[in-house]
Design a protein around this motif. Structure first.
Motif, short mmCIF file in Angstrom:
data_model
loop_
_atom_site.label_atom_id
_atom_site.label_comp_id
_atom_site.label_asym_id
_atom_site.label_seq_id
_atom_site.Cartn_x
_atom_site.Cartn_y
_atom_site.Cartn_z
N THR A 42 2.06 5.24 -0.14
CA THR A 42 1.67 6.60 0.23
C THR A 42 1.61 7.45 -1.04
O THR A 42 1.93 6.98 -2.13
CB THR A 42 2.71 7.22 1.18
OG1 THR A 42 3.94 7.40 0.46
CG2 THR A 42 2.95 6.32 2.39
N ASP A 73 -3.10 -1.71 5.85
CA ASP A 73 -2.68 -0.85 6.96
C ASP A 73 -2.90 0.60 6.58
O ASP A 73 -1.97 1.42 6.53
CB ASP A 73 -1.20 -1.11 7.29
CG ASP A 73 -0.81 -0.55 8.65
OD1 ASP A 73 -1.65 0.15 9.26
OD2 ASP A 73 0.33 -0.80 9.09
N ASP A 74 -4.16 0.93 6.36
CA ASP A 74 -4.49 2.28 5.91
C ASP A 74 -4.22 3.33 6.98
O ASP A 74 -3.93 4.49 6.67
CB ASP A 74 -5.95 2.35 5.47
CG ASP A 74 -6.19 1.59 4.17
OD1 ASP A 74 -5.20 1.12 3.57
OD2 ASP A 74 -7.37 1.46 3.78
N ALA A 75 -4.32 2.92 8.26
CA ALA A 75 -4.11 3.88 9.34
C ALA A 75 -2.68 4.42 9.31
O ALA A 75 -2.45 5.63 9.37
CB ALA A 75 -4.40 3.23 10.68
N ARG A 107 -0.61 4.24 6.74
CA ARG A 107 -0.42 4.93 5.47
C ARG A 107 -0.90 6.38 5.57
O ARG A 107 -0.22 7.32 5.12
CB ARG A 107 -1.18 4.19 4.36
CG ARG A 107 -0.84 4.62 2.93
CD ARG A 107 -1.60 5.87 2.49
NE ARG A 107 -3.02 5.76 2.75
CZ ARG A 107 -3.91 5.29 1.90
NH1 ARG A 107 -3.52 4.85 0.74
NH2 ARG A 107 -5.21 5.24 2.22
N ASP A 108 -2.06 6.58 6.20
CA ASP A 108 -2.60 7.93 6.33
C ASP A 108 -1.70 8.81 7.22
O ASP A 108 -1.51 10.01 6.94
CB ASP A 108 -4.01 7.88 6.91
CG ASP A 108 -5.01 7.25 5.93
OD1 ASP A 108 -4.66 7.11 4.74
OD2 ASP A 108 -6.12 6.90 6.37
N GLU A 109 -1.17 8.21 8.28
CA GLU A 109 -0.28 8.98 9.17
C GLU A 109 1.00 9.39 8.44
O GLU A 109 1.47 10.52 8.57
CB GLU A 109 0.09 8.13 10.40
CG GLU A 109 -1.02 8.00 11.41
CD GLU A 109 -0.51 7.27 12.65
OE1 GLU A 109 -0.42 7.91 13.71
OE2 GLU A 109 -0.18 6.07 12.55
N ASP A 138 1.38 9.65 5.20
CA ASP A 138 0.98 10.63 4.19
C ASP A 138 0.94 12.04 4.79
O ASP A 138 1.45 13.01 4.20
CB ASP A 138 -0.40 10.28 3.64
CG ASP A 138 -0.32 9.57 2.29
OD1 ASP A 138 0.75 9.65 1.63
OD2 ASP A 138 -1.30 8.92 1.90
N ALA A 139 0.30 12.13 5.96
CA ALA A 139 0.17 13.45 6.60
C ALA A 139 1.54 14.00 6.98
O ALA A 139 1.80 15.20 6.82
CB ALA A 139 -0.72 13.33 7.84
N ARG A 158 0.87 -1.18 0.00
CA ARG A 158 0.00 0.00 0.00
C ARG A 158 0.90 1.22 0.00
O ARG A 158 1.65 1.46 0.96
CB ARG A 158 -0.88 -0.02 1.25
CG ARG A 158 -1.98 1.03 1.22
CD ARG A 158 -3.16 0.51 0.46
NE ARG A 158 -4.37 1.27 0.79
CZ ARG A 158 -4.89 2.18 0.00
NH1 ARG A 158 -4.31 2.49 -1.15
NH2 ARG A 158 -6.01 2.80 0.36
N SER A 171 7.26 6.61 -3.59
CA SER A 171 6.44 6.69 -2.38
C SER A 171 7.09 5.90 -1.27
O SER A 171 8.19 5.36 -1.42
CB SER A 171 5.04 6.10 -2.67
OG SER A 171 4.38 6.79 -3.70
#
Length: 289
Positions: A116, A251-253, A255-257, A259-260, A114, A244
């Motif tokens: 980023t 593990d989208d959580a 990935r989102d962290e 990314d931010a 997955r 990336s």
């Protein structure tokens, strides 16, 4: 001669022992709290190659090491590494095996993880000596007579995209292959192709940009790096890639962290890439260094 009575001396001794006991108890309690705090601290587990400059090494000197530090600090996490040579099966043997949670520097379109959002875009480049003519295109007729270094990928020496582009044009007679992995027992094995241009062993090399930018700047002979054209050769042979970070699929959580954090620290990350000479392309195709 003792200045006090035996009872007074005994009382002092008892009090001293009690004080020492309280001190020991306090130290033990503090150490327990410290151990609990360390045990509860978040850990960002990264998989990387220990001998792959300018990307990473075991001393933490690569630009991916530096960017991982930025991410870990933003996540308030302790950064740790699982070191593994980036050979075929790297993702399967590390991230997918649960040895780490994050791999920096992966192609944005890599489907087995997955990804980023990309944090930089780079390109293959021509590497030439500054006292020789500049090469900008695979269509340059001078390539037919020059000794050209190309990178070979994987343990089986598969052709890189530039080698395929040259092959499509029938430019094969003067190609010299340099394995990306090289002699892993020596430091910086990917540097050999750039060093060959500097020494005159070959006339020009076509090299992945981050490698070329970093190692060209370290040569005594002044070298020039020029993004290749066309950026996409033929119907579907790209020379430009978005890069990336990768986490496990699902593990989208995390990935989102990440990314931010990448977005928040973009200026710092851009500065890090610039320090390492990474040639970047903006969306218009111009070199951005």
């Amino acid at each position: 001669m003792c200045s006090g009575s035996p009872d007074a001396f005994e009382l002092k001794t008892v009090r001293r022992r009690e004080a020492n006991g309280r001190l020991v108890a306090a130290v033990v309690a503090f150490a327990s709290l410290l151990f609990a705090a360390v045990a509860d601290a978040r850990e960002l587990k990264v998989c990387a190659d220990p001998n792959n400059m300018p990307f990473s090494n075991a001393a933490g000197q690569g630009f991916e090491n530096k960017i991982a530090q930025i991410i870990a600090k933003e996540l308030d996490a302790r950064l740790s590494y699982t070191w593994w040579a980036q050979r075929r099966g790297f993702v399967r043997n590390t991230l997918k095996a649960g040895l780490c949670d994050l791999i920096p520097g992966t192609p944005a379109n890599l489907e087995i993880l997955r990804a980023t959002a990309p944090y930089y875009r780079s390109t293959y480049v021509f590497v030439t000596r500054r006292d020789s003519p500049e090469i900008t295109s695979f269509n340059d007729p001078r390539l037919r007579t020059l000794r050209i270094g190309v990178q070979l990928i994987g343990d089986d020496g598969a052709n890189s995209p530039p080698a395929q582009a040259l092959g499509r044009r029938g430019i094969v007679g003067h190609l010299v292959g340099y394995p990306v992995y090289g002699d892993y027992s020596a430091p910086n094995p990917p540097a050999r192709i750039v060093e060959a241009v500097a020494s005159g062993e070959i006339d020009v090399a076509v090299v992945w940009g981050p490698l070329a930018g970093y190692f060209a700047a370290k040569q005594k002979t002044p070298l020039r790096i020029t993004p290749v054209t066309p950026r996409i050769d033929g119907p579907q042979l790209p020379m430009v890639y978005d890069i990336s970070m990768g986490v496990r699929r699902g593990d989208d959580a995390l990935r989102d962290e990440v990314d931010a954090a990448l977005a928040k620290h973009k200026a710092e990350i851009d500065a890090t890439l610039a320090r390492y000479g990474v040639p970047r392309l903006d969306t218009g195709g111009s070199a951005d260094r």
